[in-house]
Write an enzyme that holds these catalytic residues in place. Sequence first.
Site, PDB file in Angstrom:
ATOM      1  N   HIS A   1       0.837  -1.214   0.000  1.00 32.69           N
ATOM      2  CA  HIS A   1       0.000   0.000   0.000  1.00 32.69           C
ATOM      3  C   HIS A   1       0.867   1.258   0.000  1.00 32.69           C
ATOM      4  O   HIS A   1       0.654   2.177  -0.802  1.00 32.69           O
ATOM      5  CB  HIS A   1      -0.908  -0.025   1.232  1.00 32.69           C
ATOM      6  CG  HIS A   1      -1.771   1.183   1.388  1.00 32.69           C
ATOM      7  ND1 HIS A   1      -3.076   1.237   0.959  1.00 32.69           N
ATOM      8  CD2 HIS A   1      -1.502   2.416   1.932  1.00 32.69           C
ATOM      9  CE1 HIS A   1      -3.589   2.437   1.231  1.00 32.69           C
ATOM     10  NE2 HIS A   1      -2.645   3.167   1.836  1.00 32.69           N
ATOM     11  N   GLU A   2       1.861   1.308   0.884  1.00 34.08           N
ATOM     12  CA  GLU A   2       2.692   2.512   0.989  1.00 34.08           C
ATOM     13  C   GLU A   2       3.562   2.706  -0.255  1.00 34.08           C
ATOM     14  O   GLU A   2       3.801   3.838  -0.686  1.00 34.08           O
ATOM     15  CB  GLU A   2       3.554   2.453   2.245  1.00 34.08           C
ATOM     16  CG  GLU A   2       2.767   2.405   3.552  1.00 34.08           C
ATOM     17  CD  GLU A   2       1.842   3.601   3.741  1.00 34.08           C
ATOM     18  OE1 GLU A   2       2.136   4.693   3.207  1.00 34.08           O
ATOM     19  OE2 GLU A   2       0.804   3.443   4.422  1.00 34.08           O
TER      20      GLU A   2
ATOM     21  N   HIS B   1       1.643   4.562  -2.765  1.00 42.23           N
ATOM     22  CA  HIS B   1       1.645   6.021  -2.545  1.00 42.23           C
ATOM     23  C   HIS B   1       2.958   6.634  -3.033  1.00 42.23           C
ATOM     24  O   HIS B   1       2.963   7.707  -3.657  1.00 42.23           O
ATOM     25  CB  HIS B   1       1.457   6.330  -1.051  1.00 42.23           C
ATOM     26  CG  HIS B   1       0.054   6.168  -0.570  1.00 42.23           C
ATOM     27  ND1 HIS B   1      -1.048   6.564  -1.294  1.00 42.23           N
ATOM     28  CD2 HIS B   1      -0.436   5.641   0.590  1.00 42.23           C
ATOM     29  CE1 HIS B   1      -2.154   6.303  -0.618  1.00 42.23           C
ATOM     30  NE2 HIS B   1      -1.805   5.740   0.541  1.00 42.23           N
TER      31      HIS B   1
ATOM     32  N   HIS C   1      -5.501   7.092  -2.605  1.00 44.61           N
ATOM     33  CA  HIS C   1      -6.391   6.048  -2.109  1.00 44.61           C
ATOM     34  C   HIS C   1      -7.433   5.736  -3.182  1.00 44.61           C
ATOM     35  O   HIS C   1      -7.887   6.617  -3.913  1.00 44.61           O
ATOM     36  CB  HIS C   1      -7.089   6.491  -0.828  1.00 44.61           C
ATOM     37  CG  HIS C   1      -6.198   6.420   0.368  1.00 44.61           C
ATOM     38  ND1 HIS C   1      -6.155   7.403   1.333  1.00 44.61           N
ATOM     39  CD2 HIS C   1      -5.297   5.481   0.762  1.00 44.61           C
ATOM     40  CE1 HIS C   1      -5.270   7.077   2.270  1.00 44.61           C
ATOM     41  NE2 HIS C   1      -4.735   5.912   1.942  1.00 44.61           N
TER      42      HIS C   1
END
Length: 391
Positions: free
Chosen positions: A103-104, A107, A113
């Site tokens: 997930h990170e 980013h 998101h």
Amino acid sequence: MGEGYSSQLTVEEQRYVFRLAFRMWSEVSPLEFVEDTWSPLEEIDIKLGFGTGRHLGCNQKFDGTGQEFAHAWFLGDIHFDDDEHFTAPNAGNGISLLKVAVHEIGHVLGLPHIYRPGSIMQPSYLPQESGFEMDWTDRKAIQHLYGGCKGRFNTVFDWIRKEKTPHGKVLIRFNTYFMRDGWYWLYENRNNRTRYGDPVPLQAGWHGLPNDGVDAHVHVWSRRKDTVYFFKGTQFWRYDNENDRVFREDSDGRQYPRSISEFFPGVPSPVDTAFYDRRDSLIYFFKNTLVYAFSVDANSLARGFPKNIRDVFPPLESGDHPDGNIDAAYFSYTHNAVFLLKDTRFWQVVGSRDRWRRPYLPRNGLLPHKEVDERWFDICDVHPTALKLTR
């Protein structure tokens, strides 16, 4: 960061998880990630570290257990809150470090998101098994930023194979295989994407083939024959599908590998590529600008061959033709069509169904080219250091 290792997992566990997390993005995009533990920090694009409260010189403070597990900046650092109970894959209850890391990294690469169930980029952490997969939405989102994966292949073919699940169950799977050098991708036609975790070394799935790859694959499938051949250089191998390895000696006592010129008289070697056409029981071998049609029944070249590739596979649109040196040719059971691949493009061959609808089309005419990544998705290279991991 040297001072930023977690107190909860071993160094090797952390490095394994992060390699796997970066690999998951490599499998669905043309991005390449290389681990660097020796260069000055100012030369590193993405820096990883664990900390608690005030940490690693960051101006954002972690909040202790719960709420925020980690934070990241676009093309910058990723920090993980070491007050959380992070776990490695298959290591029991806790927060999956792999899922948080993927997930990170999203980013860091520029993804916001994504409010869609199943997306790794949804804002809320949902407990999930360690073997989670990248959602289609995430794949399309990263490719919107960085493009799709392109590349040429040594050979492509369809095959029905038996596969064992981790629980020992045997499944019959119909898939397409893309091979490049010493690696291969299994393309799951039912899901229209590559298998997660690919590519893998050729020897891992095709026992006894040359380590550096093959030039061509031919499956002679008729009422009287069901035989698979792989070609490399001046030799070819026969493959034993039942025992999932090359024959060293077949039931007729023939030793393998064998000479192409000896077994396929009139066919040059090495060949660029080849495929078997069930419509006329011919193997079409490609070499530079020539096509050699070999009759399996007569064990000789078909009358009039070799011929120029444009004579055998004429273009429907003037000037739109691969003009020889084909990388791969194969008959797709999924699309009921023959494809010729060269560089990052493919040409579909007019089939009998097309000619029934449009009788004026020439036999084996080539439809205008398209890009390979328009038809087959996410056949991506992965950096060799990450390929040592298993999933």
